[in-house]
Each structure stands twice: as C-alpha cells, then as structure tokens.
Design a protein around this motif. Structure first.
Motif, PDB file in Angstrom:
ATOM      1  N   ARG A 186     -33.468 -44.381 -11.793  1.00 17.11           N
ATOM      2  CA  ARG A 186     -32.079 -44.539 -11.352  1.00 17.11           C
ATOM      3  C   ARG A 186     -31.487 -43.188 -10.972  1.00 17.11           C
ATOM      4  O   ARG A 186     -31.711 -42.196 -11.634  1.00 17.11           O
ATOM      5  N   GLN A 187     -30.770 -43.189  -9.850  1.00 19.09           N
ATOM      6  CA  GLN A 187     -30.121 -42.011  -9.283  1.00 19.09           C
ATOM      7  C   GLN A 187     -31.076 -41.100  -8.519  1.00 19.09           C
ATOM      8  O   GLN A 187     -30.675 -40.037  -8.041  1.00 19.09           O
ATOM      9  N   SER A 188     -32.360 -41.496  -8.395  1.00 20.82           N
ATOM     10  CA  SER A 188     -33.275 -40.714  -7.560  1.00 20.82           C
ATOM     11  C   SER A 188     -32.802 -40.740  -6.110  1.00 20.82           C
ATOM     12  O   SER A 188     -32.349 -41.777  -5.611  1.00 20.82           O
ATOM     13  N   SER A 189     -32.921 -39.616  -5.428  1.00 20.47           N
ATOM     14  CA  SER A 189     -32.619 -39.559  -4.000  1.00 20.47           C
ATOM     15  C   SER A 189     -33.839 -40.022  -3.215  1.00 20.47           C
ATOM     16  O   SER A 189     -34.979 -39.756  -3.609  1.00 20.47           O
ATOM     17  N   VAL A 190     -33.598 -40.722  -2.105  1.00 23.56           N
ATOM     18  CA  VAL A 190     -34.690 -41.232  -1.281  1.00 23.56           C
ATOM     19  C   VAL A 190     -34.370 -41.014   0.193  1.00 23.56           C
ATOM     20  O   VAL A 190     -33.213 -41.018   0.603  1.00 23.56           O
ATOM     21  N   ASN A 191     -35.420 -40.812   0.991  1.00 24.16           N
ATOM     22  CA  ASN A 191     -35.275 -40.745   2.441  1.00 24.16           C
ATOM     23  C   ASN A 191     -35.200 -42.147   3.012  1.00 24.16           C
ATOM     24  O   ASN A 191     -36.026 -43.006   2.664  1.00 24.16           O
ATOM     25  N   LEU A 192     -34.246 -42.378   3.914  1.00 23.79           N
ATOM     26  CA  LEU A 192     -34.060 -43.701   4.512  1.00 23.79           C
ATOM     27  C   LEU A 192     -34.083 -43.609   6.032  1.00 23.79           C
ATOM     28  O   LEU A 192     -33.473 -42.714   6.619  1.00 23.79           O
ATOM     29  N   GLU A 193     -34.785 -44.550   6.648  1.00 20.87           N
ATOM     30  CA  GLU A 193     -34.774 -44.673   8.112  1.00 20.87           C
ATOM     31  C   GLU A 193     -34.933 -46.135   8.485  1.00 20.87           C
ATOM     32  O   GLU A 193     -35.835 -46.815   7.986  1.00 20.87           O
ATOM     33  N   ARG A 194     -34.070 -46.624   9.373  1.00 20.79           N
ATOM     34  CA  ARG A 194     -34.228 -47.966   9.915  1.00 20.79           C
ATOM     35  C   ARG A 194     -35.362 -47.985  10.941  1.00 20.79           C
ATOM     36  O   ARG A 194     -35.720 -46.948  11.499  1.00 20.79           O
ATOM     37  N   ALA A 195     -35.904 -49.181  11.180  1.00 22.72           N
ATOM     38  CA  ALA A 195     -36.950 -49.311  12.190  1.00 22.72           C
ATOM     39  C   ALA A 195     -36.432 -48.817  13.536  1.00 22.72           C
ATOM     40  O   ALA A 195     -35.250 -48.936  13.858  1.00 22.72           O
ATOM     41  N   MET A 196     -37.340 -48.251  14.321  1.00 29.86           N
ATOM     42  CA  MET A 196     -36.989 -47.634  15.592  1.00 29.86           C
ATOM     43  C   MET A 196     -36.402 -48.658  16.560  1.00 29.86           C
ATOM     44  O   MET A 196     -36.958 -49.740  16.759  1.00 29.86           O
ATOM     45  N   ALA A 197     -35.273 -48.308  17.176  1.00 25.46           N
ATOM     46  CA  ALA A 197     -34.664 -49.158  18.200  1.00 25.46           C
ATOM     47  C   ALA A 197     -35.306 -48.873  19.549  1.00 25.46           C
ATOM     48  O   ALA A 197     -35.627 -47.728  19.875  1.00 25.46           O
ATOM     49  N   ALA A 198     -35.483 -49.917  20.362  1.00 23.52           N
ATOM     50  CA  ALA A 198     -36.148 -49.751  21.661  1.00 23.52           C
ATOM     51  C   ALA A 198     -35.312 -48.928  22.631  1.00 23.52           C
ATOM     52  O   ALA A 198     -35.834 -48.346  23.581  1.00 23.52           O
ATOM     53  N   ASN A 199     -33.993 -48.848  22.391  1.00 23.08           N
ATOM     54  CA  ASN A 199     -33.124 -48.136  23.340  1.00 23.08           C
ATOM     55  C   ASN A 199     -32.711 -46.757  22.836  1.00 23.08           C
ATOM     56  O   ASN A 199     -31.795 -46.146  23.370  1.00 23.08           O
ATOM     57  N   GLY A 200     -33.390 -46.260  21.802  1.00 26.55           N
ATOM     58  CA  GLY A 200     -33.014 -44.963  21.240  1.00 26.55           C
ATOM     59  C   GLY A 200     -33.966 -43.860  21.655  1.00 26.55           C
ATOM     60  O   GLY A 200     -35.023 -44.093  22.239  1.00 26.55           O
ATOM     61  N   ARG A 201     -33.575 -42.612  21.350  1.00 25.32           N
ATOM     62  CA  ARG A 201     -34.451 -41.477  21.607  1.00 25.32           C
ATOM     63  C   ARG A 201     -35.592 -41.473  20.590  1.00 25.32           C
ATOM     64  O   ARG A 201     -35.418 -41.860  19.440  1.00 25.32           O
ATOM     65  N   PHE A 202     -36.726 -41.009  21.048  1.00 29.89           N
ATOM     66  CA  PHE A 202     -37.894 -40.925  20.169  1.00 29.89           C
ATOM     67  C   PHE A 202     -38.105 -39.464  19.813  1.00 29.89           C
ATOM     68  O   PHE A 202     -38.674 -38.702  20.582  1.00 29.89           O
ATOM     69  N   GLY A 203     -37.621 -39.062  18.630  1.00 27.29           N
ATOM     70  CA  GLY A 203     -37.590 -37.648  18.307  1.00 27.29           C
ATOM     71  C   GLY A 203     -38.707 -37.141  17.424  1.00 27.29           C
ATOM     72  O   GLY A 203     -38.911 -35.943  17.322  1.00 27.29           O
TER      73      GLY A 203
END
Length: 208
Positions: free
Chosen positions: A77-94
C-alpha cells in the motif's frame, strides 16, 4: 500496445492477495479521464485489464502467471507505480513498441550519478535480446541501453524521467520488470525457422 512513455505516477490504494493472485486498486488522475471497463493499462510495465474504476482510481486483477513473472507481488500500500494507457491510433509515437508482457525481472546492482544523468546497472538472467543503443522497457519506461554484458545492462535517466517515473526512486537491490525489444525476439524466432522452400527465385519474387 504501449509506447513506454509514462503518463503519470499512480499510487497503490488497496491490495488484496490470495495465494498467487492479486487484486489492486490504483489511485490516479490522468489515466482515468476516459477509462472504460476492459481497457488495458500498463502498471510498472505489466499490461492489466481494468475491472472497475472511479474518477480517481481503477481496479485490476493479477493472475498467477503475472504474479510469478513480474515484480507486482512486491508492491505494498502506497507504493508508487508507473501508469500508461494503451496507445491511441491518433497519437504521437514517442517511445518504442511495448507489449506490456514482461520477459524477466531484473535486479538493480549499481546506481551512480553523472552530471544531470542517473545511471542504473541491472542484472538479468539473459541479455541476448539487448543491444547497445537499443531499446528496453524497465518498469514500463522506454529507455536506451548504454552498455550490455552477458547478464547486465545499463540505462540512464534524464532529469525528466527521474521525476516522472518510479525509476528515479529505485535503489540498489530493487527488482524491476524488464521487457526486451519485441523486434529482437521476433527476429530470433524467424532465424530459428527452417529455410525449406527458400530459393533465389522466391527471394527475387518478394523484392530481395
């Protein structure tokens, strides 16, 4: 599919553990803005499915295979985590193509600072899919490899990555999720296939 560009650092709000499975509730703000049940979210580089959500949190289940093959079981509990949503087809690919399927867990064996960069040496069981100046995902973060041996590789974090991801908080002895470049894995698989039927005429037919 993900890019390895972390959208925000979330926090583990609640955890329920059975023998080799988990139910996690993550506190977040950005990734919940357009969330739906069934959506994929990368949590420390692990692709998980949203089973419930509110405006400020979401819930996921971790099955035994993921429990055994990633570092998620070490969260509290309270651990920090990296979050990312699945890639959108209309977004930049960085970043680079990241599937959210962890290949191995690694252990940080060395940390040092050089000017504005923070370097991490990470031990892995096998580094054959890692190449110098190639790409690797560590806890879901797309990074460039700056050195590799048979069982170690080195990454470097710019100040922005140190602040925006949980990697900036990691120390010697910590375990991280590692996903190798999928192109390297596919290439090895192709090279292992028998070359039956491969002729000069067939190569010429396909433009080689």
């Amino acid at each position: 599919m993900f890019t390895g560009i972390i959208e925000e650092k979330g926090r583990l709000q609640a955890i329920k553990q059975d023998n080799q499975s988990l139910q996690l509730v993550m506190q977040a703000s950005k990734v919940t803005t357009d969330l739906k049940v069934g959506d994929s979210i990368s949590v420390n580089g692990v692709c998980l499915t949203v089973t419930d959500f509110t405006a400020t949190s979401f819930q996921v289940d971790v099955i035994p295979e993921t429990f055994r093959g990633s570092s998620l079981a070490q969260l509290s509990r309270q651990s920090s985590v990296n979050l990312e949503r699945a890639m959108a087809a209309n977004g930049r690919f960085g970043g680079h193509f990241v599937s959210g399927h962890v290949d191995a867990t690694g252990k940080i064996t060395r940390v040092w600072q050089e000017d504005n960069a923070k370097y991490y040496q990470i031990a892995v069981p096998d580094s054959r899919y890692i190449s110098n100046k190639g790409s690797v995902a560590v806890d879901g973060t797309s990074l460039t490899v700056f050195g590799v041996t048979d069982h170690h590789f080195t990454i470097s974090l710019i100040p922005e990555t140190q602040q925006a991801t949980v990697l900036g908080e990691k120390k010697i002895g910590d375990t991280v999720n590692v996903e190798f470049d999928m192109l390297a894995k596919y290439m090895e698989r192709l090279l292992q296939q028998p070359a039956e039927g491969l002729t000069e005429d067939k190569l010429e037919q396909y433009g080689f």
